[in-house]
Design an enzyme around this catalytic site. Structure first.
Site, PDB file in Angstrom:
ATOM      1  N   HIS A 212    -106.191 -38.747  46.947  1.00 48.98           N
ATOM      2  CA  HIS A 212    -106.966 -38.124  48.026  1.00 48.98           C
ATOM      3  C   HIS A 212    -108.071 -37.240  47.476  1.00 48.98           C
ATOM      4  O   HIS A 212    -108.082 -36.857  46.306  1.00 48.98           O
ATOM      5  CB  HIS A 212    -106.054 -37.319  48.963  1.00 48.98           C
ATOM      6  CG  HIS A 212    -105.400 -36.115  48.353  1.00 48.98           C
ATOM      7  ND1 HIS A 212    -106.019 -34.898  48.223  1.00 48.98           N
ATOM      8  CD2 HIS A 212    -104.146 -35.932  47.846  1.00 48.98           C
ATOM      9  CE1 HIS A 212    -105.208 -34.009  47.682  1.00 48.98           C
ATOM     10  NE2 HIS A 212    -104.058 -34.628  47.417  1.00 48.98           N
ATOM     11  N   CYS A 228     -99.560 -36.024  43.540  1.00 46.29           N
ATOM     12  CA  CYS A 228    -100.668 -36.859  43.979  1.00 46.29           C
ATOM     13  C   CYS A 228    -101.819 -36.836  42.965  1.00 46.29           C
ATOM     14  O   CYS A 228    -101.928 -35.936  42.140  1.00 46.29           O
ATOM     15  CB  CYS A 228    -101.197 -36.383  45.330  1.00 46.29           C
ATOM     16  SG  CYS A 228    -100.262 -36.974  46.744  1.00 46.29           S
TER      17      CYS A 228
END
Length: 253
Positions: A212, A228
């Site tokens: 992201h 992440c």
């Protein structure tokens, strides 16, 4: 992984616009080179090899509202039944590892990371993408290729020592749009097929990994997340406009 997978909504260019790479329907019954023993060579065809030197991938999109995953082709035990669309409203997809007759061995978006299972070829539509994303954690960088051509590189932020990003072979499972594109998750977020090895759950979610954007690019080039992969908003927007769900993602140490 971050709490985005319980706060974001599906959407984005890759989910609504045609894929910009050359994508073609794969005839799954066609013969390919095989790495099986000679006794199986006539019924088993390998998908493009994953790992060093691999480019692109075969993406299987589920046609019905659910699909059975079996431990072995042609009569194996049902080990998972997965719904389509998935929990985020995206078409259920898998990355194909190899074919055997009318069956496909696919990479699964379940624990443990790297799990595979077998599905019937008639239950999916298989397409080919030339895109591939490689994240090199030792260099804190990503590279997107299309075939042998390098298209884009950039810095990344990865998991901390308490919640490290697990290396492995994954694929994009959905594209999500944050409610605040200027917020901590950036303009877009791709879900990954993998999960944290250290956190069984996080912020109400299953500990799913993702790629992201971020509102704080000063963290790129370091260990900053719960697992992440963070990239700049420019880079995640570029990816969202081009990379289809199912694109293979390799994370290396």
């Amino acid at each position: 992984m971050d709490p985005m997978f319980r706060s974001l909504t599906p959407g984005g260019p890759a989910g609504t616009l045609p894929v910009l790479a050359a994508v073609a329907v794969l005839a799954v019954a066609s013969a390919c080179s095989s790495s099986e023993t000679s006794a199986e060579s006539e019924e088993t065809a390998e998908a493009p090899e994953r790992g060093e030197g691999a480019t692109g991938g075969h993406i299987a999109t589920v046609l019905a509202d659910e699909i059975e995953i079996r431990s072995e082709p042609d009569g194996g035990e049902v080990v998972h039944t997965l719904a389509s669309p998935n929990d985020f409203g995206a078409d259920r997809v898998f990355l194909v590892r190899r074919t055997r007759g009318d069956w496909l061995e696919v990479l699964l978006p379940v624990r443990p990371n790297g799990s595979t299972g077998w599905i019937e070829a008639d239950d999916v539509e298989v397409t080919v993408t030339a895109f591939r994303v490689v994240v090199d954690m030792s260099e804190f960088s990503f590279t997107v290729t299309e075939g042998e051509e390098e298209l884009r590189t950039g810095p990344v932020g990865i998991g901390t020592s308490d919640a490290p990003t697990p290396p492995g072979e994954y694929y994009f499972t959905e594209l999500l749009r944050p409610p605040d594109p200027g917020g901590e998750y950036g303009a877009y977020a791709f879900g990954l097929s993998g999960h944290s090895d250290t956190l069984e759950s996080f912020a109400g979610g299953p500990g799913q990994l993702g790629v992201h954007g971020t509102d704080d690019e000063s963290g790129l080039g370091g260990e900053v997340s719960h697992g992440c992969i963070r990239v700049s908003d420019d880079d995640i927007t570029w990816m969202a406009e081009r990379l289809p769900i199912g694109t293979p993602v390799e994370i290396t140490e």
